[in-house]
Motif scaffolding. Sequence first.
Motif, PDB file in Angstrom:
ATOM      1  N   LYS A 124      -9.766  -0.095  -0.619  1.00  0.00           N
ATOM      2  CA  LYS A 124      -9.034  -1.211   0.169  1.00  0.00           C
ATOM      3  C   LYS A 124     -10.048  -0.511   1.590  1.00  0.00           C
ATOM      4  O   LYS A 124     -10.136  -1.543   2.360  1.00  0.00           O
ATOM      5  CB  LYS A 124      -7.788  -1.257   0.234  1.00  0.00           C
ATOM      6  N   CYS A 163       0.803  -1.121  -0.015  1.00  0.00           N
ATOM      7  CA  CYS A 163       0.050   0.126  -0.004  1.00  0.00           C
ATOM      8  C   CYS A 163       0.711   1.422  -0.034  1.00  0.00           C
ATOM      9  O   CYS A 163       0.218   2.188   0.047  1.00  0.00           O
ATOM     10  CB  CYS A 163      -0.949   0.035   0.938  1.00  0.00           C
ATOM     11  N   ILE A 203      -6.375  -3.331  -6.228  1.00  0.00           N
ATOM     12  CA  ILE A 203      -6.817  -3.864  -4.961  1.00  0.00           C
ATOM     13  C   ILE A 203      -7.695  -4.914  -4.839  1.00  0.00           C
ATOM     14  O   ILE A 203      -7.637  -5.928  -4.293  1.00  0.00           O
ATOM     15  CB  ILE A 203      -7.274  -2.660  -3.968  1.00  0.00           C
TER      16      ILE A 203
END
Length: 227
Positions: A204, A135, A165
């Motif tokens: 996410k 991330c 994602i």
Amino acid sequence: MAGEVQGQNGVSAEAPIPLLTPYTLGKFQLSNRVFLAPLTRLRSWNNVPQPHAILYYSQRTTKGGLLIAEATGVSDTAQGYPQTPGIWTKEQVEAWKPIVDAVHAKGGIFFCQIWHVGRVSNTGFQPNGQAPISCTDRPLTPQTQSNGIDVAQFSTPRRLTTEEIPLVVNDFRLAARNAIEAERGKLADPFYCLEHEGEDLQNKKEVEPALVRLQQKKQTKPDFPLF
């Protein structure tokens, strides 16, 4: 005396040891509260569990006891340690089956710990030598390993795009399905329902709330990817 309680007819009896008393974990009735924690063994050649794992896990199985499998990768990008098992290929699933059977034969309950290491990796563990995905694009500081000599090096990761994602989410979903197949398909897939509930997993930050909403909607406790 310490450790004794008054039983019937005034006869003293040993007080139960809390760790050895039964425990209800969701749908599972455990015989005690002593669990086998996930221990990374680094013994799965080419990320495929080996036959010796049958003995390893069965030796640690008791009737009604809970075992948590060693960290098990969800994809070829999930790797960050040598010779850890995976559950994203047919070969890996087939290799897990006799291990799971051995645990069940002794009455044990087996949870599959599926994982992705993220940036705790380097290009040597990644397919085609690519950068680890994460991330963030900030690398980790090198860390001295447990032997006090070797130093783990971490490559600069590649930050995932928002569009990527859901692909990682899907890796976990497929890994959960594969764990169910390794268990001979006796359990409901805890991730399958998201696919059919219209939940938007493009961001996410929405993944966990989506799971929470779904469980509230169904008024059930979340299951685990189980063997």
